[in-house]
Motif scaffolding. Structure first.
Motif, PDB file in Angstrom:
ATOM      1  N   VAL A 338       0.858  -1.186   0.000  1.00 21.67           N
ATOM      2  CA  VAL A 338       0.000   0.000   0.000  1.00 21.67           C
ATOM      3  C   VAL A 338       0.894   1.237   0.000  1.00 21.67           C
ATOM      4  O   VAL A 338       1.721   1.410   0.890  1.00 21.67           O
ATOM      5  N   SER A 339       0.755   2.088  -1.006  1.00 21.05           N
ATOM      6  CA  SER A 339       1.559   3.294  -1.077  1.00 21.05           C
ATOM      7  C   SER A 339       1.091   4.301  -0.033  1.00 21.05           C
ATOM      8  O   SER A 339      -0.103   4.386   0.272  1.00 21.05           O
ATOM      9  N   CYS A 340       2.034   5.076   0.514  1.00 18.93           N
ATOM     10  CA  CYS A 340       1.725   6.059   1.560  1.00 18.93           C
ATOM     11  C   CYS A 340       2.283   7.428   1.166  1.00 18.93           C
ATOM     12  O   CYS A 340       3.307   7.877   1.700  1.00 18.93           O
ATOM     13  N   PRO A 341       1.660   8.127   0.231  1.00 19.99           N
ATOM     14  CA  PRO A 341       2.175   9.430  -0.207  1.00 19.99           C
ATOM     15  C   PRO A 341       2.206  10.456   0.925  1.00 19.99           C
ATOM     16  O   PRO A 341       1.351  10.452   1.822  1.00 19.99           O
ATOM     17  N   PHE A 342       3.181  11.341   0.871  1.00 21.83           N
ATOM     18  CA  PHE A 342       3.337  12.449   1.811  1.00 21.83           C
ATOM     19  C   PHE A 342       2.413  13.586   1.389  1.00 21.83           C
ATOM     20  O   PHE A 342       2.369  13.953   0.209  1.00 21.83           O
ATOM     21  N   ASP A 343       1.683  14.158   2.331  1.00 19.64           N
ATOM     22  CA  ASP A 343       0.733  15.228   1.990  1.00 19.64           C
ATOM     23  C   ASP A 343       1.396  16.601   1.920  1.00 19.64           C
ATOM     24  O   ASP A 343       0.712  17.618   1.846  1.00 19.64           O
ATOM     25  N   GLN A 344       2.739  16.634   1.918  1.00 17.54           N
ATOM     26  CA  GLN A 344       3.524  17.861   1.834  1.00 17.54           C
ATOM     27  C   GLN A 344       3.333  18.752   3.053  1.00 17.54           C
ATOM     28  O   GLN A 344       3.574  19.945   3.004  1.00 17.54           O
ATOM     29  N   ALA A 345       2.914  18.127   4.174  1.00 16.14           N
ATOM     30  CA  ALA A 345       2.782  18.876   5.429  1.00 16.14           C
ATOM     31  C   ALA A 345       3.345  18.039   6.568  1.00 16.14           C
ATOM     32  O   ALA A 345       4.526  18.126   6.885  1.00 16.14           O
ATOM     33  N   LYS A 346       2.510  17.156   7.172  1.00 10.36           N
ATOM     34  CA  LYS A 346       2.945  16.387   8.333  1.00 10.36           C
ATOM     35  C   LYS A 346       2.539  14.919   8.290  1.00 10.36           C
ATOM     36  O   LYS A 346       2.843  14.180   9.228  1.00 10.36           O
ATOM     37  N   THR A 347       1.854  14.496   7.216  1.00 11.84           N
ATOM     38  CA  THR A 347       1.176  13.211   7.268  1.00 11.84           C
ATOM     39  C   THR A 347       1.459  12.345   6.043  1.00 11.84           C
ATOM     40  O   THR A 347       1.528  12.854   4.923  1.00 11.84           O
ATOM     41  N   LEU A 348       1.589  11.030   6.300  1.00  9.70           N
ATOM     42  CA  LEU A 348       1.636  10.032   5.241  1.00  9.70           C
ATOM     43  C   LEU A 348       0.252   9.407   5.151  1.00  9.70           C
ATOM     44  O   LEU A 348      -0.298   8.949   6.157  1.00  9.70           O
ATOM     45  N   VAL A 349      -0.317   9.387   3.952  1.00 14.01           N
ATOM     46  CA  VAL A 349      -1.686   8.905   3.758  1.00 14.01           C
ATOM     47  C   VAL A 349      -1.632   7.584   3.007  1.00 14.01           C
ATOM     48  O   VAL A 349      -1.285   7.532   1.828  1.00 14.01           O
ATOM     49  N   CYS A 350      -1.970   6.500   3.701  1.00 11.83           N
ATOM     50  CA  CYS A 350      -1.875   5.146   3.155  1.00 11.83           C
ATOM     51  C   CYS A 350      -3.281   4.647   2.835  1.00 11.83           C
ATOM     52  O   CYS A 350      -4.122   4.549   3.738  1.00 11.83           O
ATOM     53  N   ALA A 351      -3.547   4.327   1.582  1.00  9.38           N
ATOM     54  CA  ALA A 351      -4.902   3.970   1.185  1.00  9.38           C
ATOM     55  C   ALA A 351      -4.909   2.772   0.263  1.00  9.38           C
ATOM     56  O   ALA A 351      -4.107   2.688  -0.665  1.00  9.38           O
ATOM     57  N   SER A 352      -5.809   1.844   0.529  1.00  5.71           N
ATOM     58  CA  SER A 352      -6.093   0.737  -0.367  1.00  5.71           C
ATOM     59  C   SER A 352      -7.598   0.691  -0.577  1.00  5.71           C
ATOM     60  O   SER A 352      -8.327   1.603  -0.181  1.00  5.71           O
ATOM     61  N   GLN A 353      -8.083  -0.396  -1.157  1.00  5.33           N
ATOM     62  CA  GLN A 353      -9.496  -0.454  -1.500  1.00  5.33           C
ATOM     63  C   GLN A 353     -10.401  -0.380  -0.275  1.00  5.33           C
ATOM     64  O   GLN A 353     -11.453   0.261  -0.301  1.00  5.33           O
ATOM     65  N   ASN A 354     -10.006  -1.019   0.827  1.00  3.14           N
ATOM     66  CA  ASN A 354     -10.876  -1.079   1.996  1.00  3.14           C
ATOM     67  C   ASN A 354     -10.202  -0.555   3.266  1.00  3.14           C
ATOM     68  O   ASN A 354     -10.665  -0.852   4.369  1.00  3.14           O
ATOM     69  N   LEU A 355      -9.128   0.210   3.115  1.00  3.57           N
ATOM     70  CA  LEU A 355      -8.372   0.648   4.277  1.00  3.57           C
ATOM     71  C   LEU A 355      -7.790   2.027   4.046  1.00  3.57           C
ATOM     72  O   LEU A 355      -7.312   2.332   2.954  1.00  3.57           O
ATOM     73  N   LEU A 356      -7.820   2.869   5.078  1.00  4.81           N
ATOM     74  CA  LEU A 356      -7.215   4.194   5.033  1.00  4.81           C
ATOM     75  C   LEU A 356      -6.526   4.436   6.375  1.00  4.81           C
ATOM     76  O   LEU A 356      -7.173   4.388   7.422  1.00  4.81           O
ATOM     77  N   VAL A 357      -5.211   4.654   6.331  1.00  2.00           N
ATOM     78  CA  VAL A 357      -4.405   4.824   7.536  1.00  2.00           C
ATOM     79  C   VAL A 357      -3.558   6.073   7.381  1.00  2.00           C
ATOM     80  O   VAL A 357      -2.984   6.318   6.310  1.00  2.00           O
ATOM     81  N   ALA A 358      -3.447   6.866   8.450  1.00  2.00           N
ATOM     82  CA  ALA A 358      -2.596   8.058   8.447  1.00  2.00           C
ATOM     83  C   ALA A 358      -1.443   7.846   9.422  1.00  2.00           C
ATOM     84  O   ALA A 358      -1.650   7.394  10.549  1.00  2.00           O
ATOM     85  N   LEU A 359      -0.216   8.189   8.973  1.00  2.00           N
ATOM     86  CA  LEU A 359       0.977   8.082   9.799  1.00  2.00           C
ATOM     87  C   LEU A 359       1.607   9.452   9.948  1.00  2.00           C
ATOM     88  O   LEU A 359       1.611  10.247   8.997  1.00  2.00           O
ATOM     89  N   ASP A 360       2.164   9.727  11.122  1.00  2.00           N
ATOM     90  CA  ASP A 360       2.912  10.962  11.316  1.00  2.00           C
ATOM     91  C   ASP A 360       4.212  10.881  10.531  1.00  2.00           C
ATOM     92  O   ASP A 360       4.950   9.888  10.622  1.00  2.00           O
ATOM     93  N   SER A 361       4.527  11.916   9.754  1.00  2.00           N
ATOM     94  CA  SER A 361       5.690  11.858   8.865  1.00  2.00           C
ATOM     95  C   SER A 361       7.005  12.120   9.579  1.00  2.00           C
ATOM     96  O   SER A 361       8.067  12.038   8.956  1.00  2.00           O
ATOM     97  N   THR A 362       6.972  12.430  10.864  1.00  2.00           N
ATOM     98  CA  THR A 362       8.203  12.611  11.636  1.00  2.00           C
ATOM     99  C   THR A 362       8.515  11.398  12.507  1.00  2.00           C
ATOM    100  O   THR A 362       9.634  10.889  12.506  1.00  2.00           O
ATOM    101  N   SER A 363       7.503  10.892  13.212  1.00  2.00           N
ATOM    102  CA  SER A 363       7.717   9.763  14.128  1.00  2.00           C
ATOM    103  C   SER A 363       7.389   8.421  13.502  1.00  2.00           C
ATOM    104  O   SER A 363       7.877   7.384  13.960  1.00  2.00           O
ATOM    105  N   GLY A 364       6.548   8.408  12.469  1.00  2.00           N
ATOM    106  CA  GLY A 364       6.070   7.165  11.892  1.00  2.00           C
ATOM    107  C   GLY A 364       4.905   6.566  12.649  1.00  2.00           C
ATOM    108  O   GLY A 364       4.387   5.506  12.286  1.00  2.00           O
TER     109      GLY A 364
END
Length: 442
Positions: A338-364
């Motif tokens: 699942v790709s986790c693109p950076f939102d160019q601010a503070k968050t990695l946005v990981c999305a698949s067909q049935n799942l959406l997860v957000a990760l902090d881009s500093t701590s993970g």
């Protein structure tokens, strides 16, 4: 060296694979039939009422108000991008992939294998077209997205070209890098890097080129085939190649490090490596992996790496500190492939067909997740874009939604379209296989 015969055979093979892939998709799209190939034409039908492919040309160039991040978008004043923006990049289900488009203020930069178009998104006019000096190889959807420098001074794009032979000199394949001014689209400098002739003898795949990032006073570019690669740093002051790193395919650049994969002998194990972007010198190197290791940008100081350790070792999927190569965090479960693109601010946005997860881009650290079947009745929408703390998605085939990237909560403003690329002035929306630039609102 890639000669014309090998390029032709490669194109036949790739056309066959592309046709087979689209046929498989077509089997899923009941009632749909195969569509013709894109041609040089005007804006397609399907432009929403209230919009115009010509914008407000008759009244002069309209002014736009920035919204950072935008809450919604309007069809009023929408303009169409050139057909090359989506050529070969959409499927019969209406999805778009791997856009070779960049945005800066009210301009779009649309790359093809043989050109880069600068489009004024307030009028829809193509204000400039730059082409490589030599014959371009590949097809339109072989291009990768141009990149705008952090200070907005130049747009850099890459072309794979064939230099003709002269006298006893055989033809050669090169990476040509071209920089243009953002507003006018005029070329300000270009430089070339020869691709070793041995690549064609060892590997019949078409070279793929990319501008990966800017750091250390250089534009970091990479070109690779299936089993070969080279990364180069191009000096912004002299416009010349300052350094090269053989066998290394770079996929992420931070202020401190260019991170990539060393192909080693090209047919077996590989290694993660971090390079000084100013000099190309090696800063760190990880252990050997089985091969096919992937690297993705994951924010201002992290990179995501995944693969298998050598000799049947364990699977890894981690966020590394780019300057040291040390592990910051493991990627949470359920996000394999699942790709986790950076939102160019503070968050990695990981999305698949049935799942959406957000990760902090500093701590993970995982911030929140949505998945189908939750007890509270919420579900994971289909994400189309994320930018500056907003996630844009389709909740159904007819409704769109915006979410707060840090909390996962629905934003109160209603969203009527789900853009696939966003900045403060417009969102690009796919309408009947064509990209339209919708001005931002709110």
């Amino acid at each position: 060296m890639i000669i014309s015969g090998s390029v032709a055979s490669l194109r036949v093979e790739r056309d066959f694979m592309r046709a087979r892939r689209f046929c498989l998709v077509a089997l899923l799209a009941i009632g749909l039939s195969a569509c013709g190939s894109p041609t040089d034409r005007g804006p397609a039908d399907g432009v929403p009422s209230g919009s115009s492919s010509k914008g407000s040309v008759e009244k002069g160039k309209p002014e736009r108000v920035p919204h950072d991040p935008p809450e919604s978008f309007t069809a009023r004043g929408a303009v169409a991008l050139p057909p090359e923006a989506t050529a070969g990049r959409t499927n019969l289900l209406g999805d778009v992939r791997d856009l070779a488009v960049a945005l800066h203020r009210t301009s779009a930069y649309v790359a093809s294998a043989d050109r880069m178009q600068t489009v004024d998104l307030t009028t829809g006019k193509v204000v400039a077209v730059v082409r490589p000096r030599a014959e371009a190889l590949g097809e339109g959807d072989d291009a990768t997205a141009p990149l705008v420098s952090a200070d907005g001074s130049v747009v850099v794009t890459t072309f794979v070209v064939r230099q003709p032979g002269a006298g006893t000199q055989s033809p050669s394949t090169e990476l040509e890098v071209v920089a243009t001014t953002p507003e006018t689209g005029k070329a300000v400098w270009s430089t070339s890097l020869k691709i070793p002739r041995a690549w064609a003898e060892e590997d019949g795949s078409m070279p793929e080129a990319q501008v990966v990032g800017f750091a250390g006073g250089n534009a970091i570019v990479t070109v690779n085939t299936r089993h070969n690669a080279v990364t180069a740093g191009i000096d912004f002051a002299t416009h010349q190649v300052r350094w090269t790193a053989q066998n290394i395919r770079t996929r992420a650049v931070t202020a401190e490090t260019a991170v990539g994969v060393d192909f080693l002998d090209g047919f077996g194990p590989d290694q993660l490596v971090g390079l000084d972007p100013a000099t190309g010198k090696e800063k760190w190197r990880a252990g050997r992996n089985e091969g096919s290791t992937t690297v993705e940008s994951a924010g201002q100081s992290l990179v995501r790496v995944s693969g298998w350790a050598e000799d049947g070792g364990a699977r890894f999927d981690q966020l590394l500190k780019s300057d040291t190569g040390k592990v910051q965090a493991d990627v949470p479960e359920g996000l394999d492939n699942v790709s986790c693109p950076f939102d160019q601010a503070k968050t990695l946005v990981c999305a698949s067909q049935n799942l959406l997860v957000a990760l902090d881009s500093t701590s993970g650290k995982e911030l929140w997740r949505l998945e189908d079947g939750q007890a509270d009745g919420r579900f994971a929408p289909k994400v189309t874009a994320s930018w500056h703390g907003r996630i844009y998605a389709r909740a159904s085939s007819t409704t769109a939604v915006a979410l707060d990237a840090r909390t996962g909560k629905d934003r109160p403003a209603g969203l009527n379209v789900a853009p696939v690329l966003v900045n403060e002035y417009q969102g690009l929306v796919l309408v009947e296989r064509q990209l339209l630039a919708y001005p931002t609102e709110g």
